[in-house]
Design a protein around this motif. Structure first.
Motif, short mmCIF file in Angstrom:
data_model
loop_
_atom_site.label_atom_id
_atom_site.label_comp_id
_atom_site.label_asym_id
_atom_site.label_seq_id
_atom_site.Cartn_x
_atom_site.Cartn_y
_atom_site.Cartn_z
N ILE A 1 -13.09 -12.56 30.24
CA ILE A 1 -13.33 -11.65 29.11
C ILE A 1 -12.15 -10.70 28.97
N TYR A 2 -11.77 -10.42 27.72
CA TYR A 2 -10.82 -9.35 27.45
C TYR A 2 -11.43 -8.46 26.38
N ARG A 3 -11.62 -7.20 26.72
CA ARG A 3 -12.20 -6.25 25.77
C ARG A 3 -11.23 -5.11 25.56
N LYS A 4 -10.93 -4.83 24.31
CA LYS A 4 -9.95 -3.80 23.95
C LYS A 4 -10.61 -2.74 23.07
N VAL A 5 -10.53 -1.49 23.51
CA VAL A 5 -11.09 -0.37 22.75
C VAL A 5 -9.93 0.39 22.12
N ARG A 6 -9.96 0.55 20.82
CA ARG A 6 -8.84 1.16 20.10
C ARG A 6 -9.37 1.96 18.92
N ASP A 7 -8.49 2.71 18.29
CA ASP A 7 -8.93 3.59 17.21
C ASP A 7 -9.26 2.85 15.92
N ALA B 1 -4.21 -0.21 22.76
CA ALA B 1 -5.46 0.08 23.45
C ALA B 1 -5.53 1.53 23.91
N LEU B 2 -6.67 2.16 23.70
CA LEU B 2 -7.00 3.38 24.42
C LEU B 2 -7.39 2.97 25.84
N VAL B 3 -8.20 1.94 25.92
CA VAL B 3 -8.58 1.31 27.20
C VAL B 3 -8.80 -0.16 26.92
N SER B 4 -8.33 -1.01 27.80
CA SER B 4 -8.68 -2.43 27.72
C SER B 4 -9.07 -2.91 29.11
N VAL B 5 -9.89 -3.96 29.15
CA VAL B 5 -10.34 -4.53 30.41
C VAL B 5 -10.18 -6.05 30.35
N ALA B 6 -9.46 -6.60 31.33
CA ALA B 6 -9.37 -8.05 31.52
C ALA B 6 -10.18 -8.37 32.77
N ALA B 7 -11.09 -9.32 32.67
CA ALA B 7 -11.98 -9.61 33.80
C ALA B 7 -12.20 -11.10 33.95
N ILE B 8 -12.31 -11.53 35.20
CA ILE B 8 -12.75 -12.88 35.55
C ILE B 8 -13.92 -12.70 36.52
N ILE B 9 -15.10 -13.06 36.09
CA ILE B 9 -16.32 -12.82 36.87
C ILE B 9 -16.96 -14.16 37.23
N ALA C 1 -19.75 -2.72 30.07
CA ALA C 1 -20.04 -3.65 28.98
C ALA C 1 -19.51 -5.05 29.28
N VAL C 2 -18.33 -5.12 29.88
CA VAL C 2 -17.75 -6.40 30.24
C VAL C 2 -18.61 -7.09 31.29
N LEU C 3 -19.03 -6.36 32.31
CA LEU C 3 -19.85 -6.96 33.37
C LEU C 3 -21.22 -7.39 32.85
N THR C 4 -21.78 -6.60 31.94
CA THR C 4 -23.06 -6.99 31.34
C THR C 4 -22.91 -8.29 30.56
#
Length: 316
Positions: A227-233, A240-248, A309-312
């Motif tokens: 998952i890649y989630r990017k939070v921006r204006d 990105a204000l904050v982004s998360v790259a995850a492999i779960i 949110a990414v983990l959910t």
């Protein structure tokens, strides 16, 4: 834009040698960042070495089961490659979250890794900036700092790395391949490629003068939910204000890297042991020692909620 001379290189070593021979020389490929900086006279190279003719635009499978991505592979082609979409989905999603379609058509793999910060004070030649002019000071400290770093910063610089692709490469444990002016090669883990500012914020990466990035290698696919989630204006063409790259993985274990919060993609492997127990302990460990400003302290809570949110999503 100031006048400059131009040449085309025939081999990677020739390109590296040409840039190493002149301290005022730069490589140019897609030019999506360099040309903007030249127009503003933030970058003022007197000589450009064009590397577009080099045979570095292929995506090839490695004997270890991974992929070798040539430095000149365009972002659009990389994100669309079926092997990347199937086995490295976090990378494809991160690339598509960045810039615009037109820019992705020109931007290269190496150029994306090497793009410079989008700190507003770095882009304003009228403001002091240690990254642009070492020793001049940092106008962002005490200034407008909402989009800037909350961790990994220093008293000399609080700028962030603006990349999306680099965050995905960090969570994938990619390796950067280079060639030196004398022809020697190196393999640099992406974890060691970008540098924290410390007292030398102008030193942004591990490359020596004239050293040319030739490829990025991905290891054997890690599997899991990516998952890649990017939070921006705004929803497009924003950093990105904050982004998360995850492999779960199915058992809840995994890897997490953050963007938009530090001078380099931010990952703390030791904190990933907390992933099976939930997001909050992981976020707390990842951002231990954070030093936000009054303007950007919200990023810590935003990063925690984005990770939740990414983990959910991964566990659903």
């Amino acid at each position: 834009m100031k006048p400059f001379t131009y040449e085309r290189a025939a081999t990677p070593a020739e390109a590296a040698k040409a840039v190493a021979a002149r301290p005022d020389a730069k490589f140019i490929a897609g030019g999506t960042n360099l040309l903007d900086l030249m127009k503003l006279q933030i970058e003022t190279p007197a000589h450009l070495v064009d590397v577009n003719g080099l045979d570095l635009d292929r995506i090839e499978e490695t004997p270890e089961g991974g992929l070798r991505i040539g430095a000149l592979v365009r972002n659009t082609d990389l994100a669309a490659d079926m092997r990347v979409r199937r086995d490295y989905g976090v990378l494809s999603r991160a690339i598509l979250a960045g810039a615009s379609g037109q820019l992705r058509n020109r931007a290269t793999t190496a150029g994306n890794l090497l793009q410079r910060t989008r700190c507003p004070y770095f882009y304003d030649p009228g403001q002091p900036c240690n990254k642009r002019r070492p020793g001049s000071g940092c106008a962002a400290i005490g200034g407008f700092s909402r989009p800037l770093g909350v961790i990994g910063t220093s008293g000399a610089c609080i700028a962030t790395n603006p990349g999306d692709m680099a965050v995905a490469l960090r969570v994938l444990d990619a390796v950067v391949e280079t060639v030196a002016p004398e022809g020697g090669t190196r393999r640099i883990p992406v974890a060691e490629f970008h540098k924290l500012p410390g007292e030398t914020p102008q030193v942004e990466n591990a490359l020596a003068p004239g050293e040319l990035v030739t490829a990025v290698t991905l290891p054997k696919p890690a599997g899991g939910k990516q998952i890649y989630r990017k939070v921006r204006d705004r929803a497009s063409y924003a950093f990105a204000l904050v982004s998360v790259a995850a492999i779960i993985q199915r058992d809840g274990s995994g890897r997490v890297a953050f963007g938009g919060v530090a001078p380099k993609p931010w990952r703390v492997e030791a904190a990933e042991a907390d992933l099976p127990r939930g997001a909050r302990p992981t976020a707390a460990a990842v951002f231990a020692g954070a030093n936000p400003t009054r303007d950007n302290a919200f990023k810590l809570k935003l990063a925690e909620r984005t990770l939740e949110a990414v983990l959910t999503e991964a566990r659903s």
